[in-house]
Scaffold this active site. Structure first.
Site, mmCIF file in Angstrom:
data_model
loop_
_atom_site.group_PDB
_atom_site.id
_atom_site.type_symbol
_atom_site.label_atom_id
_atom_site.label_comp_id
_atom_site.label_asym_id
_atom_site.label_seq_id
_atom_site.Cartn_x
_atom_site.Cartn_y
_atom_site.Cartn_z
ATOM 1 N NE ARG A 44 12.860 21.747 24.483
ATOM 2 C CZ ARG A 44 12.904 22.854 23.726
ATOM 3 N NH1 ARG A 44 13.764 22.990 22.726
ATOM 4 N NH2 ARG A 44 12.085 23.849 23.967
ATOM 5 N N GLY A 45 9.842 20.987 22.117
ATOM 6 C CA GLY A 45 9.222 22.238 21.677
ATOM 7 C C GLY A 45 8.015 21.852 20.831
ATOM 8 C CB ALA A 46 4.487 22.976 20.991
ATOM 9 C CG ASP A 238 4.445 23.215 25.387
ATOM 10 O OD1 ASP A 238 5.060 24.111 25.985
ATOM 11 O OD2 ASP A 238 5.004 22.335 24.720
HETATM 12 O O1 MRU Z 1 9.497 20.241 27.597
HETATM 13 P P1 MRU Z 1 9.821 21.085 26.394
HETATM 14 O O2 MRU Z 1 11.251 21.491 26.329
HETATM 15 O O3 MRU Z 1 9.325 20.439 25.110
HETATM 16 O O4 MRU Z 1 8.958 22.410 26.610
HETATM 17 C C1 MRU Z 1 8.974 23.364 25.583
HETATM 18 C C2 MRU Z 1 8.258 24.607 25.929
HETATM 19 O O5 MRU Z 1 7.644 24.728 26.954
HETATM 20 C C3 MRU Z 1 8.229 25.673 24.860
HETATM 21 O O6 MRU Z 1 8.140 26.935 25.453
HETATM 22 C C4 MRU Z 1 7.021 25.474 23.955
HETATM 23 O O7 MRU Z 1 6.961 24.180 23.457
HETATM 24 C C5 MRU Z 1 7.004 26.448 22.825
HETATM 25 S S1 MRU Z 1 8.145 26.017 21.531
HETATM 26 C C6 MRU Z 1 7.902 27.132 20.266
#
Ligand code: MRU
Length: 351
Positions: A44-46, A238
C-alpha cells in the site's frame, strides 16, 4: 527494511496487514497475486502500489507471451484488472500506462514479444529505482523547511514512509532527514482509523530508526495542536490535481482544517508521479470506498450493531487553500498552485 523485492521471477512483498506483530512475506509469481495484495493493502501507499503494479505487468506480460497472437489483447485485459484494484492513488495508473506505452511503442517499431518482455522488466526496475532517487530529493527539499534548532515537533497522518515507497518515504523521508539534521525533535502519529496505518506502520518505522514518536488517536489531533505540542503537519498524497487539491488518507482533510485554525503549516510531500496533470480539481478524484467490516470490526471483534449502515471512504480531498506547500523532488511549491503545477507539467513533458 525491504518492503518490496524483485528477483527476476518473483515479486516479494512484506505483508503490511500483519505489521507490526508479524514479519511475513508474500511471493508473487502471478500478476493476480499482486492484484490481490494491492486490493487487500498487503502492499500500500501510492508509489509502492505503482511499483508493484509495474512488476505485476511484467508477470502478466510473460504469461500473455505464451500466445503471441493474442499478446496485446491479453495484456490489455491484465492492465484493466490491475487498474480495478484501487481507484484513488494515481501512481497505479501512471505506472501501468508507462508500461503499456512501452509495449505499444516497441510493437510499432516491429520488435518481437521476447525483446519487449526484456524491456518491460527493465522499465519496472527503472520505476522502482527512480522512486528511490525521488525519495532522497524530497527528503532534502522538505528538511530545509525546518530550522536547525531541534525544537519542532510534527504531526503526520497515515504512513508515507519506507513501506509506502521504494526508499525512506516522502513525508517520513522528510522527517527522517530533518531528524538526522537536528531539525525535528518528535513526531506525533495519528493512529489513522480504520486500518491504523499510523499506529501499526508509521510508529513501527520511526521506532526502528530511534525517532521519538507519540501515537494519538485521530480525534486528539486538535487538542494536541491547541496545547502547542506540534508546530507543523506533514503528510503524503495519493493524487494531486492541477490546482493543488490533495487526496490522501481519510482524516487528512480534518487535520488540515485543524492546522489552519491553529496557524500551523500543513505540508504535503509527494513525487510528481502522484500529480494528475489531467485533472483540474479534487472534485474529479475517484474516492475509494472500502468494506464496512473495516469500521465495524476491530482487532477481529465486532464493535457495532449487526447490519448497521457504514460509510467508509478510504481517502478525502484537502482543498489547496489549506495547503501551505507541496514538497516535490524538484523543489517546494506554494500557492498559486495552478501556476506552479502547470510549470511542473511542462517540465515533465506534459504527461
Ligand atoms: O490506503 P493506503 O494505506 O494505501 O493509503 C496511503 C496513504 O494515504 C499515503 O499517505 C499515501 O499513499 C502517500 S504514500 C507515500
Amino acid at each position: 527494511m525491504q518492503a518490496m523485492q524483485w528477483d527476476g521471477t518473483c515479486l516479494t512483498l512484506l505483508n503490511q496487514t500483519m505489521l507490526p506483530n508479524k514479519i511475513e512475506y508474500i511471493c508473487c509469481n502471478d500478476y493476480r497475486v499482486v492484484a490481490d495484495a494491492i486490493r487487500r493493502l498487503e502492499v500500500r501507499g501510492a508509489p509502492a502500489i505503482g511499483a508493484a503494479a509495474a512488476f505485476a505487468f511484467v508477470l502478466g506480460a510473460r504469461e500473455a507471451a505464451q500466445d503471441t497472437e493474442r499478446f496485446w489483447d491479453t495484456v490489455l485485459n491484465m492492465v484493466h484488472e490491475l487498474k480495478m484494484t484501487r481507484p484513488t492513488a494515481v501512481n497505479l495508473f501512471w505506472a501501468l500506462e508507462r508500461m503499456l506505452n512501452l509495449v505499444q511503442h516497441n510493437k510499432q517499431q516491429g520488435r518481437g514479444v521476447e525483446e519487449i518482455l526484456g524491456l518491460l522488466e527493465r522499465e519496472a526496475a527503472a520505476i522502482f529505482d527512480e522512486d528511490k532517487k525521488i525519495n532522497i530529493e524530497i527528503s532534502k527539499n522538505g528538511a530545509e523547511l525546518f530550522a536547525k534548532d531541534h525544537s519542532v515537533a510534527v504531526l503526520t497522518h497515515c504512513n508515507a514512509g519506507a513501506l509506502a515507497t521504494a526508499a525512506q518515504g516522502t513525508a517520513l523521508g522528510v522527517i527522517r532527514e530533518a531528524w538526522a539534521d537536528g531539525r525535528i525533535s518528535r513526531v506525533f502519529a495519528d493512529e489513522t482509523r480504520p486500518l491504523l496505518q499510523g499506529a501499526r506502520l508509521t510508529a513501527w518505522e520511526l521506532t526502528q530508526d530511534g525517532i521519538p514518536v507519540t501515537i494519538i488517536t485521530d480525534s486528539m489531533a486538535g487538542w494536541v495542536m491547541k496545547k502547542g505540542l506540534v508546530q507543523a503537519v506533514i503528510v503524503g498524497a495519493d493524487r494531486i490535481t492541477l490546482n493543488g487539491d490533495v487526496a490522501n488518507k481519510i482524516g487528512t482533510y480534518s487535520v488540515a482544517v485543524l492546522a489552519k485554525e491553529h496557524g500551523i503549516p500543513f505540508y504535503v510531500a509527494a513525487p510528481t508521479t502522484t500529480f494528475d496533470f489531467s485533472m483540474k480539481c479534487g472534485d474529479d478524484i475517484p474516492i475509494e470506498e472500502r468494506d464496512a467490516s473495516e469500521v465495524t470490526r476491530f482487532a477481529g471483534n465486532c464493535i457495532a450493531p449487526d447490519g448497521v449502515d457504514v460509510f467508509n471512504p478510504a481517502f478525502d480531498v484537502t482543498p489547496n487553500r489549506l495547503v501551505s506547500a507541496i514538497i516535490t523532488e524538484f523543489g517546494v511549491i506554494r500557492a498559486p498552485f495552478d501556476v506552479a503545477i502547470t510549470k511542473l507539467k511542462v517540465m515533465k513533458g506534459g504527461i
